[in-house]
Motif scaffolding. Structure first.
Motif, PDB file in Angstrom:
ATOM      1  N   LEU A 197      -5.263  15.418   0.270  1.00  0.00           N
ATOM      2  CA  LEU A 197      -4.556  14.148   0.431  1.00  0.00           C
ATOM      3  C   LEU A 197      -4.450  13.418  -0.908  1.00  0.00           C
ATOM      4  CD1 LEU A 197      -5.853  14.807   3.318  1.00  0.00           C
ATOM      5  CD2 LEU A 197      -5.644  12.360   3.753  1.00  0.00           C
ATOM      6  N   CYS A 198      -3.353  12.700  -1.087  1.00  0.00           N
ATOM      7  CA  CYS A 198      -3.142  11.931  -2.315  1.00  0.00           C
ATOM      8  C   CYS A 198      -2.060  10.892  -2.063  1.00  0.00           C
ATOM      9  CB  CYS A 198      -2.728  12.858  -3.457  1.00  0.00           C
ATOM     10  SG  CYS A 198      -1.183  13.730  -3.156  1.00  0.00           S
ATOM     11  N   PRO A 199      -1.860   9.913  -2.969  1.00  0.00           N
ATOM     12  CA  PRO A 199      -0.731   8.995  -2.823  1.00  0.00           C
ATOM     13  C   PRO A 199       0.586   9.773  -2.886  1.00  0.00           C
ATOM     14  CG  PRO A 199      -2.316   8.159  -4.418  1.00  0.00           C
ATOM     15  CD  PRO A 199      -2.720   9.572  -4.120  1.00  0.00           C
ATOM     16  N   GLU A 200       1.609   9.290  -2.194  1.00  0.00           N
ATOM     17  CA  GLU A 200       2.882  10.006  -2.147  1.00  0.00           C
ATOM     18  C   GLU A 200       3.458  10.213  -3.555  1.00  0.00           C
ATOM     19  OE1 GLU A 200       5.883   8.184   0.309  1.00  0.00           O
ATOM     20  OE2 GLU A 200       7.055  10.030   0.382  1.00  0.00           O
ATOM     21  N   ALA A 254      -3.380  26.890  -3.242  1.00  0.00           N
ATOM     22  CA  ALA A 254      -2.032  26.746  -2.680  1.00  0.00           C
ATOM     23  C   ALA A 254      -1.322  25.522  -3.258  1.00  0.00           C
ATOM     24  CB  ALA A 254      -2.112  26.641  -1.155  1.00  0.00           C
ATOM     25  N   ALA A 255      -2.098  24.467  -3.546  1.00  0.00           N
ATOM     26  CA  ALA A 255      -1.510  23.234  -4.086  1.00  0.00           C
ATOM     27  C   ALA A 255      -1.479  23.235  -5.608  1.00  0.00           C
ATOM     28  CB  ALA A 255      -2.303  22.028  -3.586  1.00  0.00           C
ATOM     29  N   ASP A 256      -2.053  24.275  -6.229  1.00  0.00           N
ATOM     30  CA  ASP A 256      -2.122  24.374  -7.697  1.00  0.00           C
ATOM     31  C   ASP A 256      -2.867  23.163  -8.285  1.00  0.00           C
ATOM     32  OD1 ASP A 256      -1.764  25.625 -10.119  1.00  0.00           O
ATOM     33  OD2 ASP A 256       0.193  24.722 -10.498  1.00  0.00           O
ATOM     34  N   VAL A 257      -3.994  22.841  -7.674  1.00  0.00           N
ATOM     35  CA  VAL A 257      -4.840  21.727  -8.119  1.00  0.00           C
ATOM     36  C   VAL A 257      -6.205  22.301  -8.534  1.00  0.00           C
ATOM     37  CG1 VAL A 257      -6.102  19.677  -7.343  1.00  0.00           C
ATOM     38  CG2 VAL A 257      -3.687  19.981  -6.726  1.00  0.00           C
ATOM     39  N   ASP A 258      -6.693  21.892  -9.703  1.00  0.00           N
ATOM     40  CA  ASP A 258      -8.007  22.351 -10.155  1.00  0.00           C
ATOM     41  C   ASP A 258      -9.113  21.565  -9.449  1.00  0.00           C
ATOM     42  OD1 ASP A 258      -6.954  24.196 -11.945  1.00  0.00           O
ATOM     43  OD2 ASP A 258      -6.772  22.683 -13.537  1.00  0.00           O
ATOM     44  N   PRO A 259     -10.258  22.201  -9.191  1.00  0.00           N
ATOM     45  CA  PRO A 259     -11.355  21.504  -8.496  1.00  0.00           C
ATOM     46  C   PRO A 259     -11.780  20.218  -9.187  1.00  0.00           C
ATOM     47  CG  PRO A 259     -11.810  23.849  -8.653  1.00  0.00           C
ATOM     48  CD  PRO A 259     -10.587  23.612  -9.466  1.00  0.00           C
ATOM     49  N   GLU A 264       4.689  14.713  -7.792  1.00  0.00           N
ATOM     50  CA  GLU A 264       4.538  15.368  -9.102  1.00  0.00           C
ATOM     51  C   GLU A 264       4.235  16.849  -8.957  1.00  0.00           C
ATOM     52  OE1 GLU A 264       1.484  13.314 -11.191  1.00  0.00           O
ATOM     53  OE2 GLU A 264       2.464  11.350 -11.043  1.00  0.00           O
ATOM     54  N   TYR A 265       3.720  17.232  -7.768  1.00  0.00           N
ATOM     55  CA  TYR A 265       3.292  18.615  -7.556  1.00  0.00           C
ATOM     56  C   TYR A 265       4.267  19.438  -6.727  1.00  0.00           C
ATOM     57  CZ  TYR A 265      -1.430  17.601  -9.344  1.00  0.00           C
ATOM     58  OH  TYR A 265      -2.502  17.275 -10.136  1.00  0.00           O
ATOM     59  N   THR A 266       4.866  18.808  -5.711  1.00  0.00           N
ATOM     60  CA  THR A 266       5.626  19.597  -4.740  1.00  0.00           C
ATOM     61  C   THR A 266       6.616  18.747  -3.954  1.00  0.00           C
ATOM     62  OG1 THR A 266       5.396  21.040  -2.793  1.00  0.00           O
ATOM     63  CG2 THR A 266       3.832  19.229  -2.991  1.00  0.00           C
ATOM     64  N   ASP A 267       7.604  19.415  -3.385  1.00  0.00           N
ATOM     65  CA  ASP A 267       8.500  18.742  -2.431  1.00  0.00           C
ATOM     66  C   ASP A 267       8.025  18.963  -0.994  1.00  0.00           C
ATOM     67  OD1 ASP A 267      10.211  17.902  -4.460  1.00  0.00           O
ATOM     68  OD2 ASP A 267      11.341  19.784  -4.413  1.00  0.00           O
ATOM     69  N   MET A 307       0.841  -1.200   0.000  1.00  0.00           N
ATOM     70  CA  MET A 307       0.000   0.000   0.000  1.00  0.00           C
ATOM     71  C   MET A 307       0.876   1.249   0.000  1.00  0.00           C
ATOM     72  SD  MET A 307      -2.880   1.114   2.795  1.00  0.00           S
ATOM     73  CE  MET A 307      -1.675   1.431   4.095  1.00  0.00           C
ATOM     74  N   GLU A 308       0.598   2.142  -0.915  1.00  0.00           N
ATOM     75  CA  GLU A 308       1.405   3.367  -1.003  1.00  0.00           C
ATOM     76  C   GLU A 308       1.083   4.316   0.157  1.00  0.00           C
ATOM     77  OE1 GLU A 308       2.634   6.768  -4.290  1.00  0.00           O
ATOM     78  OE2 GLU A 308       1.185   5.209  -4.803  1.00  0.00           O
ATOM     79  N   ARG A 309       2.092   5.045   0.595  1.00  0.00           N
ATOM     80  CA  ARG A 309       1.870   5.990   1.695  1.00  0.00           C
ATOM     81  C   ARG A 309       0.975   7.143   1.224  1.00  0.00           C
ATOM     82  NH1 ARG A 309       7.181   7.409   5.014  1.00  0.00           N
ATOM     83  NH2 ARG A 309       7.677   8.651   3.168  1.00  0.00           N
ATOM     84  N   VAL A 310       0.203   7.682   2.170  1.00  0.00           N
ATOM     85  CA  VAL A 310      -0.721   8.789   1.873  1.00  0.00           C
ATOM     86  C   VAL A 310      -0.088  10.103   2.321  1.00  0.00           C
ATOM     87  CG1 VAL A 310      -2.985   9.788   2.370  1.00  0.00           C
ATOM     88  CG2 VAL A 310      -2.746   7.306   2.087  1.00  0.00           C
ATOM     89  N   ALA A 311      -0.041  11.046   1.391  1.00  0.00           N
ATOM     90  CA  ALA A 311       0.594  12.339   1.658  1.00  0.00           C
ATOM     91  C   ALA A 311      -0.448  13.438   1.844  1.00  0.00           C
ATOM     92  CB  ALA A 311       1.515  12.707   0.502  1.00  0.00           C
ATOM     93  N   ILE A 312      -0.071  14.441   2.611  1.00  0.00           N
ATOM     94  CA  ILE A 312      -0.819  15.702   2.659  1.00  0.00           C
ATOM     95  C   ILE A 312      -0.014  16.702   1.840  1.00  0.00           C
ATOM     96  CG2 ILE A 312      -1.665  17.579   4.106  1.00  0.00           C
ATOM     97  CD1 ILE A 312      -2.024  15.599   6.371  1.00  0.00           C
ATOM     98  N   MET A 313      -0.551  17.115   0.704  1.00  0.00           N
ATOM     99  CA  MET A 313       0.201  17.994  -0.199  1.00  0.00           C
ATOM    100  C   MET A 313      -0.338  19.418  -0.223  1.00  0.00           C
ATOM    101  SD  MET A 313      -1.058  16.977  -4.028  1.00  0.00           S
ATOM    102  CE  MET A 313      -0.777  18.624  -4.645  1.00  0.00           C
ATOM    103  N   GLY A 314      -1.395  19.677   0.538  1.00  0.00           N
ATOM    104  CA  GLY A 314      -1.931  21.024   0.602  1.00  0.00           C
ATOM    105  C   GLY A 314      -2.714  21.214   1.884  1.00  0.00           C
TER     106      GLY A 314
END
Length: 383
Positions: A218-221, A35-40, A226-229, A1-8
């Motif tokens: 939240l998204c997979p790590e 802030a995360a540069d993600v479209d709705p 792909e979006y941010t460090d 299972m891939e780790r779950v990240a908080i990217m924004g």
């Protein structure tokens, strides 16, 4: 299972707001996406943590209203209600949606609008958390807190001042939080001479009534990369309950939900309390900070007050607790509080907490519903 990240992450100003809950949700959600540069329309799932929009505002269906306001259709929506731990429960649900593979992009927004009601009206709505056998005889959460605080102080020979020092610390931390409801220090004398609410607890032992909203993306790590460090990782999250009839507990100073959710979260993350560098605890009442410190293993039973007296929970202590100011200073908009706790830990993990920043690789948030009736513990780590 891939780790779950908080990217924004985002958070509105907490306090007395003119905006209604739908506007608060939209403000935090829009800011989080920008802030995360993600479209709705990239969202797969949209969760809303909220305890009582129906009781406070007469409005339901706020998760679908938020999807419309953000232009996020056809996103799947769900409202999470787990009383005052709704925010933490939302974190758990959002984590599950990504970890299960059902969603590659899930946003959680928590909010509550409370200050337009009188204190009596708000207290009655919150008191509905309690079991019928206690509610009908007039027992409220503040009275539980007062009785438990009295028992704790006598059982462990702790000084009354130790509770006041929790309030002083959290108010001092809130000075550096621009989103906090109260951004001013309060001295011990003021705290100890404030009006008695539920003996031995006084006005400054309680958090305020608050409006506000907070959001997490939240998204997979692998997607976050792909979006941010600048992202953090949820390495442990668990929930548990305790008796709904509080007076049935063997020991009122032990919250079984805190103990069990903490144990499971530690096991999942592969860490222990000694590895945690910073914690956000649910200090709705000052006594709760002691009970959670002991339930989560940060102090032995009956020893948390000593850690506070020795300064171990201060910003420069061994374990800074409530760097955000906690519910005590930051405010407690019920559905948003657990989300805002994780917001603070996320900021600490990515080194973006400004003047509140502490040296930390592992952080923990504990969100309590009722008087420990349900609890969510979340552990975040630096990516």
């Amino acid at each position: 299972m891939e780790r779950v990240a908080i990217m924004g992450a985002s958070m509105t100003q907490f306090g007395q707001r003119d905006a209604w809950v739908e506007e608060l949700l939209a403000q935090a959600g829009d800011e989080c996406l920008r802030a995360a540069d993600v479209d709705p329309d990239e969202l797969d799932h949209l969760y809303v943590s909220n305890m009582a929009s129906g009781e406070f505002e007469g409005q339901t269906g706020i998760m679908n209203a938020l999807a419309h306001d953000l232009g996020a259709m056809p996103v799947y929506t769900q409202r999470i209600d787990q009383t005052s731990s709704s925010g933490g429960a939302g974190v758990y649900a959002a984590w599950q949606s990504v970890a299960s593979g059902a969603s590659d992009m899930t946003m959680l927004v928590g909010a509550e609008k409370m200050t337009h009601k009188s204190t009596a009206e708000s207290t009655d709505i919150i008191a509905s958390i309690t079991h019928d056998v206690e509610y009908k005889v007039g027992v409220t959460l503040p009275s539980f807190a007062g009785m438990t605080a009295r028992h704790y102080l006598e059982k462990y020979d702790a000084p009354r001042e130790s509770l006041a020092k929790v309030a002083r610390k959290n108010h001092r931390n809130g000075v550096d939080n621009p989103h906090a409801q109260f951004q001013k220090e309060v001295d011990l004398e003021t705290i100890l001479e404030s009006p008695i609410i539920a003996d031995p607890l006084r006005l400054y032992d309680f958090c305020p009534i608050t409006d506000g909203s907070a959001a997490l993306l939240l998204c997979p790590e692998s997607v976050a990369e792909e979006y941010t460090d600048d992202y953090s990782v949820i390495t442990g999250v668990a929930g548990a309950t305790d008796t709904h009839v509080v007076h049935e507990r063997d020991d009122p100073t032990t919250m079984g939900g805190v103990v069990e959710s903490g144990k499971e979260a530690y096991e999942m993350a592969g860490v222990g309390p000694e590895d945690v560098d910073v914690a956000e605890l649910h200090d709705m009442f000052t006594i709760l900070e002691f009970l959670q410190m002991e339930g989560l293993g940060f102090a032995e039973p009956g020893e948390a007050w000593k850690a506070v007296e020795e300064g171990k929970t201060e910003m420069d202590g061994e374990l800074p607790v409530n760097t955000s100011g906690g519910l005590k200073s930051k405010g407690h908009p019920l559905g948003a509080s657990g989300v805002a706790q994780v917001y603070e830990i996320h900021k600490q993990m990515i080194g973006d907490a400004g003047p509140r920043q502490v040296e930390a690789d592992v952080g923990l948030a504990c969100n309590v519903g009722g008087f420990g009736n349900c609890v969510i513990t979340t552990i975040l780590e630096e990516a």
